[in-house]
Design a protein around this motif. Structure first.
Motif, PDB file in Angstrom:
ATOM      1  N   GLY A  39      -3.504 -10.663 -14.152  1.00 28.43           N
ATOM      2  CA  GLY A  39      -4.815 -10.689 -13.512  1.00 28.43           C
ATOM      3  C   GLY A  39      -4.814  -9.858 -12.243  1.00 28.43           C
ATOM      4  O   GLY A  39      -3.774  -9.380 -11.791  1.00 28.43           O
ATOM      5  N   PRO A  40      -6.008  -9.692 -11.624  1.00 22.44           N
ATOM      6  CA  PRO A  40      -6.122  -8.856 -10.432  1.00 22.44           C
ATOM      7  C   PRO A  40      -5.693  -9.583  -9.161  1.00 22.44           C
ATOM      8  O   PRO A  40      -6.526 -10.051  -8.390  1.00 22.44           O
ATOM      9  CB  PRO A  40      -7.599  -8.486 -10.402  1.00 22.44           C
ATOM     10  N   GLY A  41      -4.399  -9.706  -8.934  1.00 20.43           N
ATOM     11  CA  GLY A  41      -3.893 -10.347  -7.726  1.00 20.43           C
ATOM     12  C   GLY A  41      -2.409 -10.631  -7.847  1.00 20.43           C
ATOM     13  O   GLY A  41      -1.859 -10.714  -8.943  1.00 20.43           O
ATOM     14  N   THR A  42      -1.757 -10.824  -6.691  1.00 20.68           N
ATOM     15  CA  THR A  42      -0.323 -11.092  -6.715  1.00 20.68           C
ATOM     16  C   THR A  42      -0.014 -12.510  -7.171  1.00 20.68           C
ATOM     17  O   THR A  42       1.131 -12.827  -7.470  1.00 20.68           O
ATOM     18  CB  THR A  42       0.289 -10.856  -5.320  1.00 20.68           C
ATOM     19  N   GLY A  43      -1.013 -13.367  -7.241  1.00 19.82           N
ATOM     20  CA  GLY A  43      -0.803 -14.729  -7.698  1.00 19.82           C
ATOM     21  C   GLY A  43      -0.669 -14.840  -9.211  1.00 19.82           C
ATOM     22  O   GLY A  43      -0.281 -15.890  -9.726  1.00 19.82           O
ATOM     23  N   TYR A  44      -0.989 -13.785  -9.920  1.00 20.84           N
ATOM     24  CA  TYR A  44      -0.899 -13.812 -11.383  1.00 20.84           C
ATOM     25  C   TYR A  44       0.521 -13.477 -11.831  1.00 20.84           C
ATOM     26  O   TYR A  44       1.285 -12.864 -11.106  1.00 20.84           O
ATOM     27  CB  TYR A  44      -1.886 -12.808 -11.989  1.00 20.84           C
ATOM     28  N   ALA A  45       0.847 -13.864 -13.045  1.00 26.04           N
ATOM     29  CA  ALA A  45       2.200 -13.664 -13.580  1.00 26.04           C
ATOM     30  C   ALA A  45       2.481 -12.189 -13.822  1.00 26.04           C
ATOM     31  O   ALA A  45       1.587 -11.417 -14.170  1.00 26.04           O
ATOM     32  CB  ALA A  45       2.363 -14.430 -14.893  1.00 26.04           C
ATOM     33  N   LYS A  46       3.743 -11.807 -13.624  1.00 23.39           N
ATOM     34  CA  LYS A  46       4.182 -10.431 -13.846  1.00 23.39           C
ATOM     35  C   LYS A  46       4.467 -10.241 -15.331  1.00 23.39           C
ATOM     36  O   LYS A  46       5.181 -11.026 -15.937  1.00 23.39           O
ATOM     37  CB  LYS A  46       5.430 -10.164 -13.014  1.00 23.39           C
ATOM     38  N   VAL A  47       3.913  -9.177 -15.895  1.00 19.95           N
ATOM     39  CA  VAL A  47       4.131  -8.859 -17.310  1.00 19.95           C
ATOM     40  C   VAL A  47       5.314  -7.903 -17.460  1.00 19.95           C
ATOM     41  O   VAL A  47       6.182  -8.093 -18.303  1.00 19.95           O
ATOM     42  CB  VAL A  47       2.865  -8.231 -17.927  1.00 19.95           C
ATOM     43  N   GLY A  75      -2.604  -4.786 -18.599  1.00 17.91           N
ATOM     44  CA  GLY A  75      -2.478  -5.645 -17.437  1.00 17.91           C
ATOM     45  C   GLY A  75      -3.148  -5.014 -16.229  1.00 17.91           C
ATOM     46  O   GLY A  75      -3.902  -4.049 -16.345  1.00 17.91           O
ATOM     47  N   TRP A  76      -2.882  -5.573 -15.063  1.00 20.54           N
ATOM     48  CA  TRP A  76      -3.521  -5.147 -13.822  1.00 20.54           C
ATOM     49  C   TRP A  76      -2.485  -4.561 -12.868  1.00 20.54           C
ATOM     50  O   TRP A  76      -1.408  -5.103 -12.707  1.00 20.54           O
ATOM     51  CB  TRP A  76      -4.216  -6.333 -13.163  1.00 20.54           C
ATOM     52  N   LEU A  77      -2.855  -3.434 -12.223  1.00 18.10           N
ATOM     53  CA  LEU A  77      -2.013  -2.774 -11.236  1.00 18.10           C
ATOM     54  C   LEU A  77      -2.774  -2.645  -9.928  1.00 18.10           C
ATOM     55  O   LEU A  77      -3.991  -2.501  -9.923  1.00 18.10           O
ATOM     56  CB  LEU A  77      -1.629  -1.354 -11.679  1.00 18.10           C
ATOM     57  N   SER A  78      -2.037  -2.628  -8.820  1.00 19.08           N
ATOM     58  CA  SER A  78      -2.643  -2.383  -7.520  1.00 19.08           C
ATOM     59  C   SER A  78      -3.038  -0.914  -7.429  1.00 19.08           C
ATOM     60  O   SER A  78      -2.314  -0.029  -7.873  1.00 19.08           O
ATOM     61  CB  SER A  78      -1.661  -2.730  -6.407  1.00 19.08           C
ATOM     62  N   VAL A  79      -4.199  -0.644  -6.835  1.00 20.67           N
ATOM     63  CA  VAL A  79      -4.686   0.725  -6.687  1.00 20.67           C
ATOM     64  C   VAL A  79      -3.739   1.534  -5.804  1.00 20.67           C
ATOM     65  O   VAL A  79      -3.630   2.753  -5.940  1.00 20.67           O
ATOM     66  CB  VAL A  79      -6.110   0.709  -6.078  1.00 20.67           C
ATOM     67  N   ASN A  80      -3.002   0.865  -4.923  1.00 22.49           N
ATOM     68  CA  ASN A  80      -2.099   1.563  -4.015  1.00 22.49           C
ATOM     69  C   ASN A  80      -0.936   2.230  -4.747  1.00 22.49           C
ATOM     70  O   ASN A  80      -0.256   3.070  -4.162  1.00 22.49           O
ATOM     71  CB  ASN A  80      -1.537   0.590  -2.973  1.00 22.49           C
ATOM     72  N   TYR A  81      -0.678   1.850  -5.986  1.00 21.69           N
ATOM     73  CA  TYR A  81       0.469   2.369  -6.722  1.00 21.69           C
ATOM     74  C   TYR A  81       0.095   3.305  -7.867  1.00 21.69           C
ATOM     75  O   TYR A  81       0.928   3.618  -8.693  1.00 21.69           O
ATOM     76  CB  TYR A  81       1.319   1.221  -7.262  1.00 21.69           C
ATOM     77  N   ILE A  82      -1.164   3.739  -7.936  1.00 21.61           N
ATOM     78  CA  ILE A  82      -1.552   4.694  -8.974  1.00 21.61           C
ATOM     79  C   ILE A  82      -2.271   5.867  -8.324  1.00 21.61           C
ATOM     80  O   ILE A  82      -2.880   5.736  -7.266  1.00 21.61           O
ATOM     81  CB  ILE A  82      -2.421   4.051 -10.075  1.00 21.61           C
ATOM     82  N   ASP A  83      -2.175   7.029  -8.962  1.00 24.33           N
ATOM     83  CA  ASP A  83      -2.788   8.244  -8.443  1.00 24.33           C
ATOM     84  C   ASP A  83      -3.279   9.061  -9.623  1.00 24.33           C
ATOM     85  O   ASP A  83      -2.621   9.131 -10.662  1.00 24.33           O
ATOM     86  CB  ASP A  83      -1.759   9.029  -7.631  1.00 24.33           C
ATOM     87  N   ARG A  84      -4.450   9.696  -9.464  1.00 23.54           N
ATOM     88  CA  ARG A  84      -5.008  10.499 -10.551  1.00 23.54           C
ATOM     89  C   ARG A  84      -4.282  11.821 -10.712  1.00 23.54           C
ATOM     90  O   ARG A  84      -4.305  12.427 -11.769  1.00 23.54           O
ATOM     91  CB  ARG A  84      -6.483  10.782 -10.298  1.00 23.54           C
ATOM     92  N   ALA A  85      -3.651  12.299  -9.670  1.00 28.59           N
ATOM     93  CA  ALA A  85      -2.976  13.593  -9.732  1.00 28.59           C
ATOM     94  C   ALA A  85      -1.758  13.504 -10.654  1.00 28.59           C
ATOM     95  O   ALA A  85      -1.147  12.452 -10.799  1.00 28.59           O
ATOM     96  CB  ALA A  85      -2.539  14.022  -8.343  1.00 28.59           C
ATOM     97  N   VAL A  86      -1.411  14.625 -11.204  1.00 30.55           N
ATOM     98  CA  VAL A  86      -0.230  14.691 -12.055  1.00 30.55           C
ATOM     99  C   VAL A  86       0.983  14.409 -11.189  1.00 30.55           C
ATOM    100  O   VAL A  86       1.079  14.849 -10.050  1.00 30.55           O
ATOM    101  CB  VAL A  86      -0.117  16.079 -12.717  1.00 30.55           C
ATOM    102  N   SER A  87       1.905  13.692 -11.733  1.00 30.98           N
ATOM    103  CA  SER A  87       3.095  13.313 -10.989  1.00 30.98           C
ATOM    104  C   SER A  87       3.851  14.549 -10.524  1.00 30.98           C
ATOM    105  O   SER A  87       4.069  15.485 -11.278  1.00 30.98           O
ATOM    106  CB  SER A  87       3.994  12.449 -11.870  1.00 30.98           C
ATOM    107  N   THR A  88       4.253  14.535  -9.253  1.00 34.61           N
ATOM    108  CA  THR A  88       5.027  15.653  -8.708  1.00 34.61           C
ATOM    109  C   THR A  88       6.516  15.408  -8.867  1.00 34.61           C
ATOM    110  O   THR A  88       7.325  16.177  -8.383  1.00 34.61           O
ATOM    111  CB  THR A  88       4.704  15.843  -7.220  1.00 34.61           C
ATOM    112  N   ARG A  89       6.861  14.350  -9.510  1.00 33.71           N
ATOM    113  CA  ARG A  89       8.263  14.030  -9.724  1.00 33.71           C
ATOM    114  C   ARG A  89       8.867  15.037 -10.692  1.00 33.71           C
ATOM    115  O   ARG A  89       8.298  15.317 -11.735  1.00 33.71           O
ATOM    116  CB  ARG A  89       8.345  12.623 -10.300  1.00 33.71           C
TER     117      ARG A  89
END
Length: 137
Positions: A39-47, A75-89
């Protein structure tokens, strides 16, 4: 109106209403190790936990959480950990390991010495007749 006409109007309306939701989905990349939650929050279980640079499909967003799909996993991810740009890795470099195959350890074979009968005991013959002054063999 016939039932077929009513059903076709319902399907057309459903298709028109569902189109914007489908069009809102986009591709993004993870920027760090991130947990997928139920779910959308840290209180939900990790998949699961995703590594940085993985491609995910963003299906919907609510506040600072986005519902994503990754290889059949949802599942749900925090917006802080995703980016629309292609990965520079940089791409991963795979080096094949050197494989060394050794024969199994086998202790050296113990071979007992060949059987040799002991040397005969040398004893003089009881009836030795040799020239006088020489010992009997």
């Amino acid at each position: 109106m016939t039932h077929k006409r009513i059903l076709s109007i319902i399907f057309i309306c459903f298709g028109v209403l569902a189109w914007p939701a489908y069009a809102a989905a986009y591709t993004a990349y993870t920027t760090g190790n991130v947990n997928i939650r139920t779910g959308p929050g840290t209180g939900y279980a990790k998949v699961a936990t995703l590594a940085p640079g993985l491609r995910v499909d963003v299906l919907a967003c609510e506040g600072s959480w986005c519902r994503v799909g990754y290889q059949g996993l949802r599942g749900w991810l925090s917006v802080n950990y995703i980016d629309r740009a292609v990965s520079t890795r940089p791409p991963a470099v795979v080096i094949q390991p050197t494989i060394v195959v050794r024969p199994p350890y086998r202790p050296p074979y113990y071979r007992p010495p060949a059987y040799r009968p002991p040397p005969p005991y040398y004893r003089p013959r009881p009836n030795c007749r040799i020239a006088p002054g020489y010992p009997c063999p």
